[in-house]
Design a protein around this motif. Structure first.
Motif, PDB file in Angstrom:
ATOM      1  N   ALA A  71      27.697  -2.710   9.945  1.00 29.40           N
ATOM      2  CA  ALA A  71      29.125  -2.567   9.636  1.00 29.40           C
ATOM      3  C   ALA A  71      29.844  -1.841  10.766  1.00 29.40           C
ATOM      4  O   ALA A  71      29.252  -1.021  11.479  1.00 29.40           O
ATOM      5  CB  ALA A  71      29.316  -1.810   8.331  1.00 29.40           C
ATOM      6  N   THR A  92      29.868  -0.886  -0.311  1.00 30.20           N
ATOM      7  CA  THR A  92      28.409  -0.782  -0.166  1.00 30.20           C
ATOM      8  C   THR A  92      28.041   0.140   0.987  1.00 30.20           C
ATOM      9  O   THR A  92      27.134   0.973   0.860  1.00 30.20           O
ATOM     10  CB  THR A  92      27.778  -2.174   0.025  1.00 30.20           C
ATOM     11  N   LYS A 103      34.178  -7.206   7.207  1.00 34.23           N
ATOM     12  CA  LYS A 103      33.011  -7.797   6.579  1.00 34.23           C
ATOM     13  C   LYS A 103      31.765  -7.502   7.396  1.00 34.23           C
ATOM     14  O   LYS A 103      31.736  -7.689   8.609  1.00 34.23           O
ATOM     15  CB  LYS A 103      33.179  -9.312   6.411  1.00 34.23           C
ATOM     16  N   ARG A 104      30.752  -7.042   6.697  1.00 30.09           N
ATOM     17  CA  ARG A 104      29.537  -6.563   7.342  1.00 30.09           C
ATOM     18  C   ARG A 104      28.732  -7.714   7.933  1.00 30.09           C
ATOM     19  O   ARG A 104      28.630  -8.802   7.357  1.00 30.09           O
ATOM     20  CB  ARG A 104      28.700  -5.840   6.290  1.00 30.09           C
ATOM     21  N   HIS A 112      37.194  -5.293   4.261  1.00 32.16           N
ATOM     22  CA  HIS A 112      36.434  -6.115   3.312  1.00 32.16           C
ATOM     23  C   HIS A 112      35.951  -5.195   2.202  1.00 32.16           C
ATOM     24  O   HIS A 112      35.101  -4.329   2.412  1.00 32.16           O
ATOM     25  CB  HIS A 112      35.263  -6.774   4.028  1.00 32.16           C
ATOM     26  N   SER A 153      32.068  -4.845   1.461  1.00 28.88           N
ATOM     27  CA  SER A 153      31.383  -4.192   2.579  1.00 28.88           C
ATOM     28  C   SER A 153      31.750  -2.716   2.657  1.00 28.88           C
ATOM     29  O   SER A 153      30.898  -1.857   2.919  1.00 28.88           O
ATOM     30  CB  SER A 153      31.751  -4.878   3.903  1.00 28.88           C
TER      31      SER A 153
END
Length: 317
Positions: free
Chosen positions: A197, A226, A97-98, A220, A223
């Motif tokens: 990230a 994207t 997760k970013r 994630h 994340s």
């Protein structure tokens, strides 16, 4: 792999902090002991500018060689420092997760970008940030700086600089949020593809199933998609990871949004393209499809508008 999971990292305080956080999660998931293996990169030891060294990819090369040579079982990269070109024998297996993708100003006396005095000296090692600073404040004296986060903050504290621009995620991971005098909103100040990230890279074959399952547990999906879309823009433009290019993707409701900007290095001109794609679901497959679709349209629009005339594109990535 031995009975211990060996995780390669750069030796800076930031790299060790973010790698240790990942190591703790993997150890809990895989239920195996972990060991951090510190790898010194050419980017860490050289005092040359990032541009002359070939961009931020200089930080990744030694880590990747150690992974491919079997000195470690996986490596943790700051994704924005990872070249977009495939590396034979290796694959990015997970993107956790970013963290905060914003840039932050750390200035003397609590100053903001607008309240810095005319001619103030601001330090950064990023051509993108140089362009953004000069676009907002052409009167500033922007100096290229190298060194870790503590070194850059010390330059402000000791008066060598009036301010520095740093990644909010790195400051947070080091517990240095108090040094921030202004956070720049992504909508007004887009950041590097993949900023905030981390990328967990392994050998393409021979990774034990236990480790593979642990990596899947920390991945994630949003994340991953994207950040991938942003990096596909960089790859499509054939821009190095230190090029003056910003990109930001997000998922909201049933839409996948992607915006990218190419800057002239002196900040006098920029081009921006934004596109969106409808998501049938937030499955990994549909997220990946949307990332590919939006990135292709953004790249095509930027190139058609003349992005190659603004920035040094077409180089190695």
């Amino acid at each position: 792999m031995t009975d211990t999971l060996r995780i390669g990292t750069r030796g800076s305080a930031l790299a060790v902090a973010q790698t240790q956080a990942i190591a703790d999660r993997l150890a809990a998931s895989a239920r195996v002991p972990v060991e951090l293996v510190t790898i010194t990169t050419h980017g860490d030891t050289s005092t040359e500018s990032l541009a002359s060294l070939g961009g931020t990819g200089v930080f990744a090369g030694a880590l990747r060689e150690a992974l491919r040579d079997g000195r470690c079982d996986l490596v943790v990269h700051s994704l924005k420092d990872l070249p977009t070109a495939p590396y034979e024998g290796l694959t990015v297996a997970a993107i956790p997760k970013r963290a905060d993708a914003r840039d932050a100003l750390c200035a003397r006396d609590g100053l903001t970008l607008d309240t810095l005095p005319e001619g103030a000296t601001v330090g950064t090692g990023s051509p993108r940030r140089v362009a953004q600073l000069l676009a907002r404040r052409p009167d500033l004296s922007v100096r290229e700086v190298r060194g870790n986060v503590d070194t850059r903050l010390r330059m402000v504290a000791e008066g060598a600089l009036d301010a520095v621009v740093l990644a909010a995620a790195g400051l947070s991971r080091l517990g240095l949020e108090d040094a921030v005098t202004e956070f720049f909103p992504i909508g007004d100040w887009p950041t590097a593809p993949g900023q905030g990230a981390l990328a967990l890279e392994v050998r393409s074959s021979g990774t034990p199933g236990l480790v593979t399952r642990a990596l899947q547990a920390v991945d994630h999906a949003t994340s991953h998609a994207t950040a991938t879309a942003e990096r596909l823009v960089l790859a499509g433009l054939e821009a190095g990871c230190a090029a003056p290019v910003a990109a930001s993707a997000l998922v909201e409701d049933e839409l996948f949004f992607l915006t990218a900007t190419v800057f002239r290095p002196d900040g006098t001109e920029s081009l921006t393209s934004s596109h969106a794609a409808h998501l049938e679901s937030k499955s990994i497959a549909h997220l990946a499809e949307a990332a590919g679709d939006t990135s292709r349209r953004v790249v095509a629009e930027l190139l058609a508008a003349g992005a190659a005339g603004l920035a040094p594109l077409g180089g190695t990535t």
